[in-house]
Scaffold this motif. Structure first.
Motif, PDB file in Angstrom:
ATOM      1  N   ILE A 225      22.180 -19.156  32.444  1.00  0.00           N
ATOM      2  CA  ILE A 225      22.368 -20.471  33.060  1.00  0.00           C
ATOM      3  C   ILE A 225      21.029 -21.154  33.287  1.00  0.00           C
ATOM      4  CG2 ILE A 225      23.307 -21.656  35.084  1.00  0.00           C
ATOM      5  CD1 ILE A 225      25.377 -19.382  35.234  1.00  0.00           C
ATOM      6  N   GLY A 226      20.020 -20.410  33.676  1.00  0.00           N
ATOM      7  CA  GLY A 226      18.685 -20.973  33.831  1.00  0.00           C
ATOM      8  C   GLY A 226      18.259 -21.218  35.263  1.00  0.00           C
ATOM      9  N   THR A 227      18.975 -20.688  36.247  1.00  0.00           N
ATOM     10  CA  THR A 227      18.559 -20.908  37.632  1.00  0.00           C
ATOM     11  C   THR A 227      17.252 -20.198  37.942  1.00  0.00           C
ATOM     12  OG1 THR A 227      19.963 -19.072  38.350  1.00  0.00           O
ATOM     13  CG2 THR A 227      20.881 -21.280  38.525  1.00  0.00           C
ATOM     14  N   ILE A 228      17.035 -19.035  37.373  1.00  0.00           N
ATOM     15  CA  ILE A 228      15.784 -18.305  37.591  1.00  0.00           C
ATOM     16  C   ILE A 228      14.636 -19.014  36.883  1.00  0.00           C
ATOM     17  CG2 ILE A 228      14.592 -16.120  37.113  1.00  0.00           C
ATOM     18  CD1 ILE A 228      16.604 -15.556  39.083  1.00  0.00           C
ATOM     19  N   SER A 229      14.870 -19.478  35.673  1.00  0.00           N
ATOM     20  CA  SER A 229      13.813 -20.104  34.879  1.00  0.00           C
ATOM     21  C   SER A 229      13.315 -21.394  35.508  1.00  0.00           C
ATOM     22  CB  SER A 229      14.317 -20.380  33.469  1.00  0.00           C
ATOM     23  OG  SER A 229      14.768 -19.191  32.888  1.00  0.00           O
ATOM     24  N   THR A 230      14.212 -22.122  36.187  1.00  0.00           N
ATOM     25  CA  THR A 230      13.774 -23.358  36.823  1.00  0.00           C
ATOM     26  C   THR A 230      12.972 -23.084  38.091  1.00  0.00           C
ATOM     27  OG1 THR A 230      15.883 -23.500  38.006  1.00  0.00           O
ATOM     28  CG2 THR A 230      15.707 -24.703  35.939  1.00  0.00           C
TER      29      THR A 230
ATOM     30  N   SER B 217      15.970 -11.617  22.563  1.00  0.00           N
ATOM     31  CA  SER B 217      14.829 -12.300  23.171  1.00  0.00           C
ATOM     32  C   SER B 217      13.855 -12.724  22.074  1.00  0.00           C
ATOM     33  CB  SER B 217      14.132 -11.371  24.168  1.00  0.00           C
ATOM     34  OG  SER B 217      13.028 -12.010  24.755  1.00  0.00           O
ATOM     35  N   PRO B 218      14.023 -13.923  21.526  1.00  0.00           N
ATOM     36  CA  PRO B 218      13.213 -14.348  20.375  1.00  0.00           C
ATOM     37  C   PRO B 218      11.712 -14.451  20.652  1.00  0.00           C
ATOM     38  CG  PRO B 218      14.963 -15.940  20.860  1.00  0.00           C
ATOM     39  CD  PRO B 218      15.013 -14.911  21.914  1.00  0.00           C
ATOM     40  N   ASN B 219      11.312 -14.627  21.897  1.00  0.00           N
ATOM     41  CA  ASN B 219       9.890 -14.781  22.226  1.00  0.00           C
ATOM     42  C   ASN B 219       9.271 -13.500  22.787  1.00  0.00           C
ATOM     43  OD1 ASN B 219       9.895 -17.567  21.535  1.00  0.00           O
ATOM     44  ND2 ASN B 219      10.928 -17.987  23.457  1.00  0.00           N
TER      45      ASN B 219
ATOM     46  N   ASN C  52      13.068 -16.736  30.393  1.00  0.00           N
ATOM     47  CA  ASN C  52      13.766 -17.873  29.775  1.00  0.00           C
ATOM     48  C   ASN C  52      14.693 -17.415  28.660  1.00  0.00           C
ATOM     49  OD1 ASN C  52      12.299 -19.548  31.432  1.00  0.00           O
ATOM     50  ND2 ASN C  52      10.753 -19.976  29.890  1.00  0.00           N
ATOM     51  N   ASP C  53      14.324 -16.352  27.953  1.00  0.00           N
ATOM     52  CA  ASP C  53      15.160 -15.840  26.873  1.00  0.00           C
ATOM     53  C   ASP C  53      16.383 -15.093  27.410  1.00  0.00           C
ATOM     54  OD1 ASP C  53      13.324 -16.850  25.125  1.00  0.00           O
ATOM     55  OD2 ASP C  53      12.461 -14.915  24.576  1.00  0.00           O
ATOM     56  N   LEU C  54      16.256 -14.497  28.574  1.00  0.00           N
ATOM     57  CA  LEU C  54      17.315 -13.634  29.095  1.00  0.00           C
ATOM     58  C   LEU C  54      18.300 -14.361  30.001  1.00  0.00           C
ATOM     59  CD1 LEU C  54      15.113 -10.543  29.940  1.00  0.00           C
ATOM     60  CD2 LEU C  54      16.470 -10.924  27.888  1.00  0.00           C
ATOM     61  N   ALA C  55      17.867 -15.405  30.675  1.00  0.00           N
ATOM     62  CA  ALA C  55      18.730 -16.108  31.626  1.00  0.00           C
ATOM     63  C   ALA C  55      19.751 -16.957  30.884  1.00  0.00           C
ATOM     64  CB  ALA C  55      17.898 -16.982  32.549  1.00  0.00           C
TER      65      ALA C  55
ATOM     66  N   LEU D 162       9.145 -15.962  34.878  1.00  0.00           N
ATOM     67  CA  LEU D 162       8.940 -14.529  35.009  1.00  0.00           C
ATOM     68  C   LEU D 162       8.844 -13.884  33.633  1.00  0.00           C
ATOM     69  CD1 LEU D 162      11.607 -13.646  37.715  1.00  0.00           C
ATOM     70  CD2 LEU D 162       9.166 -13.855  38.040  1.00  0.00           C
ATOM     71  N   ASP D 163       8.080 -12.836  33.554  1.00  0.00           N
ATOM     72  CA  ASP D 163       8.051 -11.997  32.370  1.00  0.00           C
ATOM     73  C   ASP D 163       8.514 -10.610  32.780  1.00  0.00           C
ATOM     74  OD1 ASP D 163       7.134 -13.952  30.673  1.00  0.00           O
ATOM     75  OD2 ASP D 163       5.029 -13.421  30.917  1.00  0.00           O
TER      76      ASP D 163
END
Length: 137
Positions: A116-121, A88-90, A111-114, A125-126
């Motif tokens: 595919i990115g369905t959660i991030s879109t 997790s770079p950030n 965003n660092d952990l997902a 979340l932190d």
């Protein structure tokens, strides 16, 4: 000629009775929904896996600090951050030394952990994890 007329009357009736290809229509409707659901499960699973790794790294860093491997809170924080940033770079790490305990809070953006990115879109979340370890005085 009568054979041709009889054959032409059978084609529409036979066509109406046939149900070949009906599963194709259902598949076209349901497969995208299943794929989105699968992508969501993959992202949620990877976020939980990242959370478990961050908890373990914070716990290990606090334990090493309580045994005297790290001199102060900054050294402990830098060591934990270096390990967490591999996945997790950030990430943000905060470590506090009290008189009796060592506390570390790790914040990981989803965003660092997902993968595919369905959660991030859907939402930003932190993931926040914390660990408290007693100091060996």
């Amino acid at each position: 000629m009568s054979v041709f007329k009889a054959f032409s009357r059978l084609i529409p009736a036979r066509f109406l009775r046939e149900n070949d290809g009906t599963i194709t229509v259902e598949a076209v409707l349901w497969v995208p929904i299943y794929l989105i659901f699968f992508a969501f499960i993959v992202d949620v699973s990877n976020i939980f896996h990242g959370q478990a790794k961050a908890i373990r790294m914070a716990y290990d860093g606090n334990r090493q600090a309580s045994l005297g491997t790290f001199a102060d809170a900054d050294a402990t924080q830098a060591a934990i951050l270096a390990r967490v940033q591999s996945f997790s770079p950030n990430a943000k790490v905060t470590t506090v030394f009290d008189s009796e305990s060592i506390s570390t809070v790790v914040v990981l953006p989803s965003n660092d952990l997902a993968i595919i990115g369905t959660i991030s879109t859907i939402m930003n979340l932190d993931v926040t994890v914390s660990s408290v370890h007693m100091r060996d005085v």
